[in-house]
Enzyme design. Structure first.
Site, short mmCIF file in Angstrom:
data_model
loop_
_atom_site.label_atom_id
_atom_site.label_comp_id
_atom_site.label_asym_id
_atom_site.label_seq_id
_atom_site.Cartn_x
_atom_site.Cartn_y
_atom_site.Cartn_z
N SER A 135 -1.22 -15.46 3.06
CA SER A 135 -0.89 -14.11 2.59
C SER A 135 -1.16 -13.14 3.74
O SER A 135 -2.28 -13.07 4.24
CB SER A 135 -1.76 -13.78 1.38
OG SER A 135 -1.56 -12.45 0.97
N LYS A 163 3.61 -15.27 2.91
CA LYS A 163 3.73 -14.23 1.88
C LYS A 163 3.42 -12.89 2.55
O LYS A 163 2.35 -12.74 3.16
CB LYS A 163 2.75 -14.54 0.75
CG LYS A 163 2.33 -13.37 -0.12
CD LYS A 163 1.56 -13.87 -1.34
CE LYS A 163 0.46 -12.90 -1.76
NZ LYS A 163 -0.34 -13.44 -2.89
N LEU A 164 4.35 -11.95 2.43
CA LEU A 164 4.16 -10.64 3.03
C LEU A 164 3.77 -9.63 1.95
O LEU A 164 4.46 -9.51 0.94
CB LEU A 164 5.44 -10.16 3.72
CG LEU A 164 5.97 -11.04 4.86
CD1 LEU A 164 7.26 -10.44 5.43
CD2 LEU A 164 4.93 -11.19 5.98
N LYS A 165 2.68 -8.93 2.18
CA LYS A 165 2.33 -7.84 1.29
C LYS A 165 3.30 -6.70 1.55
O LYS A 165 3.56 -6.36 2.72
CB LYS A 165 0.89 -7.38 1.58
CG LYS A 165 -0.16 -8.41 1.16
CD LYS A 165 -0.24 -8.51 -0.34
CE LYS A 165 -1.46 -9.30 -0.78
NZ LYS A 165 -1.57 -9.36 -2.25
N ASP A 190 4.58 -9.88 -2.00
CA ASP A 190 3.63 -9.50 -3.06
C ASP A 190 3.41 -8.00 -3.00
O ASP A 190 2.95 -7.47 -1.99
CB ASP A 190 2.29 -10.23 -2.86
CG ASP A 190 1.32 -9.99 -4.01
OD1 ASP A 190 1.69 -9.30 -4.99
OD2 ASP A 190 0.18 -10.50 -3.94
N ASN A 192 1.72 -6.21 -5.51
CA ASN A 192 0.55 -5.76 -6.26
C ASN A 192 0.86 -4.52 -7.09
O ASN A 192 0.15 -3.50 -7.01
CB ASN A 192 -0.67 -5.53 -5.36
CG ASN A 192 -1.22 -6.83 -4.80
OD1 ASN A 192 -1.04 -7.12 -3.61
ND2 ASN A 192 -1.87 -7.61 -5.63
N GLU A 215 6.28 -11.29 -5.95
CA GLU A 215 5.09 -11.37 -6.80
C GLU A 215 4.71 -9.98 -7.30
O GLU A 215 4.58 -9.04 -6.51
CB GLU A 215 3.96 -12.00 -5.96
CG GLU A 215 2.64 -12.17 -6.70
CD GLU A 215 1.59 -12.83 -5.78
OE1 GLU A 215 1.96 -13.41 -4.74
OE2 GLU A 215 0.39 -12.72 -6.10
N ASP A 240 1.37 -12.21 -11.16
CA ASP A 240 -0.03 -12.42 -10.80
C ASP A 240 -0.88 -11.62 -11.80
O ASP A 240 -1.30 -12.15 -12.84
CB ASP A 240 -0.24 -11.98 -9.34
CG ASP A 240 -1.69 -11.98 -8.88
OD1 ASP A 240 -2.59 -12.25 -9.68
OD2 ASP A 240 -1.95 -11.68 -7.69
N LYS A 264 -4.58 -17.78 -10.77
CA LYS A 264 -5.88 -17.52 -10.14
C LYS A 264 -6.93 -17.71 -11.22
O LYS A 264 -6.97 -16.96 -12.19
CB LYS A 264 -5.96 -16.06 -9.66
CG LYS A 264 -5.14 -15.72 -8.44
CD LYS A 264 -5.31 -14.25 -8.11
CE LYS A 264 -4.45 -13.88 -6.92
NZ LYS A 264 -4.41 -12.41 -6.72
N GLY A 292 -5.08 -16.69 -4.42
CA GLY A 292 -6.38 -16.61 -3.78
C GLY A 292 -6.89 -15.19 -3.83
O GLY A 292 -6.13 -14.25 -4.11
O1 OSB Z 1 -2.57 -10.18 -4.98
O2 OSB Z 1 -2.67 -12.18 -4.36
C1 OSB Z 1 -3.15 -11.06 -4.36
C2 OSB Z 1 -6.19 -10.94 -2.04
C3 OSB Z 1 -7.02 -10.10 -2.74
C4 OSB Z 1 -6.57 -9.55 -3.91
C5 OSB Z 1 -5.29 -9.84 -4.39
C6 OSB Z 1 -4.46 -10.71 -3.72
C7 OSB Z 1 -4.90 -11.24 -2.49
C8 OSB Z 1 -4.09 -12.08 -1.63
C9 OSB Z 1 -4.79 -12.97 -0.66
O3 OSB Z 1 -2.88 -12.02 -1.60
C10 OSB Z 1 -4.72 -14.39 -1.02
C11 OSB Z 1 -5.70 -15.21 -0.22
O4 OSB Z 1 -5.34 -15.60 0.89
O5 OSB Z 1 -6.81 -15.47 -0.70
MG MG Z 2 -0.88 -11.13 -5.84
#
Ligand code: OSB
Ligand code: MG
Length: 402
Positions: A135, A163-165, A190, A192, A215, A240, A264, A292
């Site tokens: 990520s 995976k690109l935020k 992702d 969020n 995501e 998620d 998760k 994660g």
């Molecule tokens: O949205 O998946 C998420 C990390 C912290 C909080 C939310 C997320 C994440 C990650 C990192 O995307 C995933 C990892 O490498 O642990």
């Molecule tokens: Mg996520």
């Protein structure tokens, strides 16, 4: 029976800041729960909260409070360490899945160690290795060259998907740049929860980048919005934050709010429920993958065991220790051909390295099963042990701190 619970709070600097649409994490504020049985066996669970309520309402301080003020008292009446019974006993506390997961995983670890059984075997794992993705946060400089350089490093290390935020203002351009540079890699985003229903066409504009999934584009309770978005986008929608339970997973898949689930354990209240969500997704023919929360080796070990179940058909955010930390709390997880090896030892199969634990700990506490354990059951049976219970100095505390 578990007699002692220790909470270890650690601050571990990340190798690079992790920026998402909800904020930037530079130091992982992690709470490790250690459960100790009467015969001295320790088990470990990681609390995946961050230090502030950015990803969900939980954070480190709420987890410590919920564990000490509510979860341990809820367990005080029970001397049954069966993991299903523990989950049932904790269901009197609403929500707080990360706190519950940390505590129940530590107890499950003890329970499995005492049976010399691995978590992977207990959950029904079928794989020796799990495929690793990574990520990638939003570069704090918001620079495309910096992003490409970071991605290049991960691909060189062997990661099997990127995976690109993303967030409004950081989406088409970075995703297009990565896709342009690497036409064949597995790529996903992702957000969020950073988008609105009115962004549907904008998000569909990324269909041309041939992504595995988007995501959690919309707010976690916007079920209908995700259904609408799934109709507009060719790219699969994955949830998620929305998925908290078997029922929400089944609802999401049945309604068409998503077609893929990021599982998760910390978000759903533990490994038992995580496995059950996997099972439900399998009945829907929906792929799942293991998310994660920047775990240390403690949480990672358990996640890797889960990701070894057969329905985990997409690479997870199960990266190697060095993607996060210069020094991990356990022996580091390392990539082997783009994969992590599933631990096979008893329980989660790893434990903290004592010196590292000591050096990174900023706070700890120890709670013992209290002298006033309000065990009505025992009293009514007139067990000699209950009869011998001395007067408690803190009548309301079933577990007492030192
Ligand atoms: O949205 O998946 C998420 C990390 C912290 C909080 C939310 C997320 C994440 C990650 C990192 O995307 C995933 C990892 O490498 O642990
Ligand atoms: Mg996520």
């Amino acid at each position: 029976m578990i007699e002692v619970i220790r909470l270890h709070r650690l601050n571990i600097p990340l190798v690079r800041p992790f920026r998402t649409s909800f904020g930037t994490e530079t130091v992982r504020d992690v709470i490790l729960v250690e459960a100790v049985s009467g015969d001295g066996t320790s088990g470990w669970g990681e609390c995946v909260t961050m230090s502030w309520p950015g990803y969900s309402y939980e954070y480190g301080d709420t987890a410590v409070d919920v564990i000490t003020s509510h979860l341990l008292p809820a367990l005080a009446e029970s001397d049954d360490d069966d993991p299903f019974e523990t989950r049932r006993a904790l269901s009197v506390v609403r929500g707080h899945p990360m706190a519950k997961t940390a505590l129940t995983t530590a107890m499950l670890d003890v329970w499995l160690r005492e049976q010399d059984r691995s978590l992977a075997a207990f959950l029904g794992a079928t794989k020796e290795f799990v495929d690793s993705g990574v990520s990638v946060g939003i570069p704090t400089t918001e620079s495309i060259p910096a992003l490409l350089e970071e991605v290049e490093g991960y691909l060189a290390a062997g990661y099997q998907r990127i995976k690109l935020k993303i967030e409004p203002g950081w989406d088409h351009e970075p995703v297009g740049a990565v896709r342009g540079q690497w036409p064949d890699i597995r790529l996903q985003t992702d957000a969020n929860q950073a988008y609105q229903r009115s962004d549907a066409e904008h998000l569909a504009g990324m269909d041309e980048f041939d992504l595995l999934l988007h995501e959690q584009p919309l707010e976690e309770d916007d079920w209908y919005g995700h259904v609408l978005l799934s109709e507009v986008c060719r790219t699969a929608i994955c949830m998620d934050e929305s998925i908290h339970s078997v029922a929400s997973a089944d609802s999401a898949l049945e309604l068409g709010a998503c077609s893929i689930i990021n599982i998760k354990p910390g978000r759903v209240g533990g490994y038992l429920t995580a496995k059950e969500i996997h099972d439900v997704a399998v009945t829907h023919d929906a792929p799942v993958w293991c998310g994660g929360m920047l775990e240390t080796g403690i949480g990672r070990a358990a996640n890797v065991a889960l990701a070894a179940l057969p329905g985990f058909t997409l690479p997870g955010d199960t990266s190697a220790s060095d993607r996060y930390y210069r020094v991990d709390v356990t022996e580091p997880f390392v990539l082997e051909d783009g994969r992590l090896r599933v631990p096979t030892g008893p329980g989660i199969g790893v434990e903290p390295i004592p010196e590292v634990l000591r050096d990174l700990t900023v706070w700890s506490t120890e709670l013992r099963r209290g002298c006033c354990r309000p065990s009505r059951r025992r009293l009514s049976r007139g067990s000699p042990r209950s009869a011998a219970i001395p007067r408690c100095p803190r009548p309301s505390a079933a577990w007492v701190g030192r």
